[in-house]
Motif scaffolding. Structure first.
Motif, PDB file in Angstrom:
ATOM      1  N   UNK A 142       0.827  -1.204   0.000  1.00  0.00           N
ATOM      2  CA  UNK A 142       0.000   0.000   0.000  1.00  0.00           C
ATOM      3  C   UNK A 142       0.861   1.253   0.000  1.00  0.00           C
ATOM      4  N   UNK A 143       1.952   1.220   0.761  1.00  0.00           N
ATOM      5  CA  UNK A 143       2.858   2.370   0.807  1.00  0.00           C
ATOM      6  C   UNK A 143       3.499   2.605  -0.555  1.00  0.00           C
ATOM      7  N   UNK A 144       3.898   1.531  -1.239  1.00  0.00           N
ATOM      8  CA  UNK A 144       4.495   1.661  -2.564  1.00  0.00           C
ATOM      9  C   UNK A 144       3.492   2.240  -3.553  1.00  0.00           C
ATOM     10  N   UNK A 145       2.290   1.720  -3.538  1.00  0.00           N
ATOM     11  CA  UNK A 145       1.257   2.220  -4.445  1.00  0.00           C
ATOM     12  C   UNK A 145       0.973   3.700  -4.184  1.00  0.00           C
ATOM     13  N   UNK A 146       0.895   4.059  -2.920  1.00  0.00           N
ATOM     14  CA  UNK A 146       0.635   5.456  -2.569  1.00  0.00           C
ATOM     15  C   UNK A 146       1.764   6.359  -3.045  1.00  0.00           C
ATOM     16  N   UNK A 147       3.008   5.903  -2.852  1.00  0.00           N
ATOM     17  CA  UNK A 147       4.162   6.703  -3.255  1.00  0.00           C
ATOM     18  C   UNK A 147       4.197   6.920  -4.764  1.00  0.00           C
ATOM     19  N   UNK A 148       3.865   5.870  -5.516  1.00  0.00           N
ATOM     20  CA  UNK A 148       3.961   5.940  -6.979  1.00  0.00           C
ATOM     21  C   UNK A 148       2.755   6.630  -7.600  1.00  0.00           C
ATOM     22  N   UNK A 149       1.555   6.268  -7.152  1.00  0.00           N
ATOM     23  CA  UNK A 149       0.338   6.736  -7.830  1.00  0.00           C
ATOM     24  C   UNK A 149      -0.236   8.022  -7.256  1.00  0.00           C
ATOM     25  N   UNK A 150       0.012   8.280  -5.965  1.00  0.00           N
ATOM     26  CA  UNK A 150      -0.552   9.490  -5.342  1.00  0.00           C
ATOM     27  C   UNK A 150       0.510  10.582  -5.214  1.00  0.00           C
ATOM     28  N   UNK A 151       1.623  10.257  -4.572  1.00  0.00           N
ATOM     29  CA  UNK A 151       2.683  11.257  -4.404  1.00  0.00           C
ATOM     30  C   UNK A 151       3.421  11.504  -5.707  1.00  0.00           C
ATOM     31  N   UNK A 152       3.667  10.423  -6.457  1.00  0.00           N
ATOM     32  CA  UNK A 152       4.383  10.560  -7.723  1.00  0.00           C
ATOM     33  C   UNK A 152       5.888  10.686  -7.552  1.00  0.00           C
ATOM     34  N   UNK A 153       6.473   9.849  -6.685  1.00  0.00           N
ATOM     35  CA  UNK A 153       7.916   9.912  -6.462  1.00  0.00           C
ATOM     36  C   UNK A 153       8.671   9.591  -7.747  1.00  0.00           C
ATOM     37  N   UNK A 154       9.905  10.069  -7.841  1.00  0.00           N
ATOM     38  CA  UNK A 154      10.753   9.839  -9.018  1.00  0.00           C
ATOM     39  C   UNK A 154      11.653   8.622  -8.850  1.00  0.00           C
ATOM     40  N   UNK A 155      11.877   8.203  -7.601  1.00  0.00           N
ATOM     41  CA  UNK A 155      12.797   7.098  -7.337  1.00  0.00           C
ATOM     42  C   UNK A 155      12.325   6.291  -6.144  1.00  0.00           C
ATOM     43  N   UNK A 163      14.011  -7.718  -4.043  1.00  0.00           N
ATOM     44  CA  UNK A 163      12.973  -6.704  -3.817  1.00  0.00           C
ATOM     45  C   UNK A 163      12.838  -5.767  -5.015  1.00  0.00           C
ATOM     46  N   UNK A 164      13.971  -5.421  -5.630  1.00  0.00           N
ATOM     47  CA  UNK A 164      13.922  -4.592  -6.841  1.00  0.00           C
ATOM     48  C   UNK A 164      13.182  -5.344  -7.945  1.00  0.00           C
ATOM     49  N   UNK A 165      13.488  -6.638  -8.098  1.00  0.00           N
ATOM     50  CA  UNK A 165      12.803  -7.451  -9.103  1.00  0.00           C
ATOM     51  C   UNK A 165      11.309  -7.543  -8.807  1.00  0.00           C
ATOM     52  N   UNK A 166      10.957  -7.670  -7.534  1.00  0.00           N
ATOM     53  CA  UNK A 166       9.544  -7.741  -7.165  1.00  0.00           C
ATOM     54  C   UNK A 166       8.815  -6.444  -7.477  1.00  0.00           C
ATOM     55  N   UNK A 167       9.492  -5.322  -7.290  1.00  0.00           N
ATOM     56  CA  UNK A 167       8.867  -4.036  -7.615  1.00  0.00           C
ATOM     57  C   UNK A 167       8.409  -3.995  -9.068  1.00  0.00           C
ATOM     58  N   UNK A 168       9.214  -4.567  -9.954  1.00  0.00           N
ATOM     59  CA  UNK A 168       8.886  -4.540 -11.378  1.00  0.00           C
ATOM     60  C   UNK A 168       7.715  -5.451 -11.739  1.00  0.00           C
ATOM     61  N   UNK A 169       7.243  -6.238 -10.785  1.00  0.00           N
ATOM     62  CA  UNK A 169       6.062  -7.074 -11.034  1.00  0.00           C
ATOM     63  C   UNK A 169       4.761  -6.295 -10.848  1.00  0.00           C
ATOM     64  N   UNK A 170       4.857  -5.106 -10.264  1.00  0.00           N
ATOM     65  CA  UNK A 170       3.663  -4.264 -10.100  1.00  0.00           C
ATOM     66  C   UNK A 170       3.463  -3.430 -11.365  1.00  0.00           C
ATOM     67  N   UNK A 171       2.300  -3.529 -11.951  1.00  0.00           N
ATOM     68  CA  UNK A 171       2.039  -2.839 -13.209  1.00  0.00           C
ATOM     69  C   UNK A 171       2.285  -1.336 -13.100  1.00  0.00           C
ATOM     70  N   UNK A 172       1.844  -0.741 -11.993  1.00  0.00           N
ATOM     71  CA  UNK A 172       1.965   0.712 -11.856  1.00  0.00           C
ATOM     72  C   UNK A 172       3.415   1.149 -11.681  1.00  0.00           C
ATOM     73  N   UNK A 173       4.270   0.253 -11.216  1.00  0.00           N
ATOM     74  CA  UNK A 173       5.701   0.540 -11.151  1.00  0.00           C
ATOM     75  C   UNK A 173       6.345   0.319 -12.514  1.00  0.00           C
ATOM     76  N   UNK A 174       6.078  -0.816 -13.115  1.00  0.00           N
ATOM     77  CA  UNK A 174       6.668  -1.148 -14.408  1.00  0.00           C
ATOM     78  C   UNK A 174       6.354  -0.099 -15.468  1.00  0.00           C
ATOM     79  N   UNK A 175       5.109   0.365 -15.489  1.00  0.00           N
ATOM     80  CA  UNK A 175       4.704   1.356 -16.494  1.00  0.00           C
ATOM     81  C   UNK A 175       5.520   2.636 -16.375  1.00  0.00           C
ATOM     82  N   UNK A 176       5.739   3.087 -15.162  1.00  0.00           N
ATOM     83  CA  UNK A 176       6.488   4.328 -14.980  1.00  0.00           C
ATOM     84  C   UNK A 176       7.983   4.142 -15.203  1.00  0.00           C
ATOM     85  N   UNK A 177       8.508   2.985 -14.832  1.00  0.00           N
ATOM     86  CA  UNK A 177       9.918   2.722 -15.093  1.00  0.00           C
ATOM     87  C   UNK A 177      10.161   2.698 -16.597  1.00  0.00           C
TER      88      UNK A 177
END
Length: 210
Positions: A82-95, A159-173
């Motif tokens: 949930x924290x990752x999703x919030x950071x990427x989709x709501x806050x819009x972090x760059x890294x 953990x880095x590899x797992x991050x790329x399994x989330x669509x909302x992370x992969x799309x932005x990367x």
């Protein structure tokens, strides 16, 4: 309780006095950090101290052994996800930075077999997700010390590899608007290592220390 009260009083008399305007701005305008940092809950590893960050500069999520679990659609409370999703989709972090560390108790527990009984409690269940990482690293024939160190690094890579399994992370990367970074901190030497694109960790030069 006395320790908490004294700590708060020290904060009010010290850092807060210098950052009062910053706190007021953050409270009124909200947070806009560029970086999310996923770190271990270990009390010896404070990301904001290590990176000399002010309030509002880092969105931090901490858990046992700084793990990013793979996507899981089962019912449950997925705090780190949930924290990752919030950071990427709501806050819009760059890294997003995943930082492992020396002498990690979670990794020690995994090596000792703590994750082999996922029904044995919350920690067992949590660590069971890196049993396959342990199995992979253990095939290298390492000493106990080397095993600990390599597991700490390999878990960050996983953990880095797992991050790329989330669509909302992969799309932005893939769009070039989000980068993923592995990091490792030595508690004893206070030294930082960062991973390159191949996942190899390189020591950061401290010759320009202030």
């Amino acid at each position: 309780m006395e320790r908490l009260v004294k700590g708060y009083q020290s904060f009010r008399a010290g850092d807060y006095g210098h950052q009062k305007a910053l706190y007021e701005e953050l409270g009124r305008e909200g947070q806009h950090p560029d970086i999310m940092l996923i770190a271990c809950a270990d009390s010896r590893v404070d990301p904001t101290d290590i990176f000399d960050a002010y309030p509002g500069q880092m969105f931090v999520a901490r858990n046992v052994a700084n793990l990013v679990p793979p996507p899981d659609l089962n019912e449950g409370f997925h705090g780190t996800t949930a924290a990752i999703e919030y950071a990427v989709k709501v806050i819009g972090v760059d890294m997003i930075v995943v930082m492992g560390h020396e002498s990690c108790g979670g990794i020690q527990g995994c090596i000792a077999g703590l994750g082999r009984e996922p029904e044995g409690g919350y920690v067992n269940k949590w660590l069971s997700q890196i049993n396959h990482v342990h199995d992979r690293v253990s095939k290298r024939g390492l000493s106990d010390h080397e095993m600990q160190f390599e597991m700490e690094l390999e878990t960050v890579r996983q953990s880095i590899a797992n991050l790329m399994q989330y669509d909302f992370v992969q799309e932005r990367v893939e769009a070039g608007t989000l980068s993923l970074q592995g990091a490792y901190f030595s508690i004893i030497q206070a030294r930082l290592m960062l991973a390159d694109e191949r996942g190899e960790f390189k020591l950061i030069d401290i010759s320009k220390e202030a």
